[in-house]
Design a protein around this motif. Structure first.
Motif: not given
Ligand SMILES: [Fe+2]
Ligand SMILES: [Fe+2]
Length: 183
Positions: A42, A99-100, A103, A106-107
């Protein structure tokens, strides 16, 4: 004689290339540890968006390359719109995919590990080649082909652009990441 605007752009390339080195080392370490360093990716994404894209590509697109497209006919159109702008967009694509990946990682989707690595390395490779091409071919062509008056105005507008932007924070972040991802 080298122009102020070109000197600034080349210094920025050198800094962007330092970041691509950091990214390669980061990718290697992520492979070794089989994870994505979400926070550091990030940081890299913010750095690229603020420094490499908004500031550096922004300046190219609004000032120097804009003149080359307007003044140099088909060749300008082909070299700038048909090549450089497409590579800028490809860089933005890699960043949005990075970025995807973080994300989704993290999920809990671990498979996107591969996509994270791919786009970190993809951006680094693309920018290395892109910056080299600009230094060796595109900038010299602009310098040879644009009128002195236009080049004066490119310098002036670049100065103004620089006055409104401080790179200090970005350079500090770059140094911190270099420190962390030494060989
Ligand atoms: Fe560029
Ligand atoms: Fe550039």
């Amino acid at each position: 004689m080298k122009r102020y605007a070109i000197e600034i752009l080349e210094i920025e390339h050198a800094n962007i290339l330092r970041m691509t080195q950091v990214m390669r080392r980061m990718a290697l370490r992520m492979m070794e540890e089989k994870t994505l360093f979400v926070d550091d990716i990030r940081l890299v994404i913010d750095w690229i968006r603020g420094y490499a894209d908004k500031h550096h590509h922004g300046k190219e697109e609004v000032i120097l390359f804009d003149e080359m497209v307007k003044e140099l006919g088909d060749v300008g159109e082909r070299l700038i719109r048909g090549a450089m702008y497409i590579e800028h967009d490809a860089g933005r694509y890699h960043v949005s995919q990075m970025e995807e990946a973080v994300n989704h990682f993290e999920e809990g989707n671990e498979e996107v590990f591969l996509d994270g690595i791919t786009h970190v390395l993809g951006y680094a490779e693309l920018l290395k080649r892109h910056a080299l091409k600009e230094n060796e071919v595109i900038y010299p062509f602009g310098l040879r082909s644009l009128d002195e008056k236009i080049l004066d105005s490119v310098d002036e507008r670049t100065k103004k652009f620089e006055e409104d932007f401080s790179a200090d924070e970005y350079l500090e972040q770059l140094e911190q990441l270099e420190e962390k991802y030494q060989r």
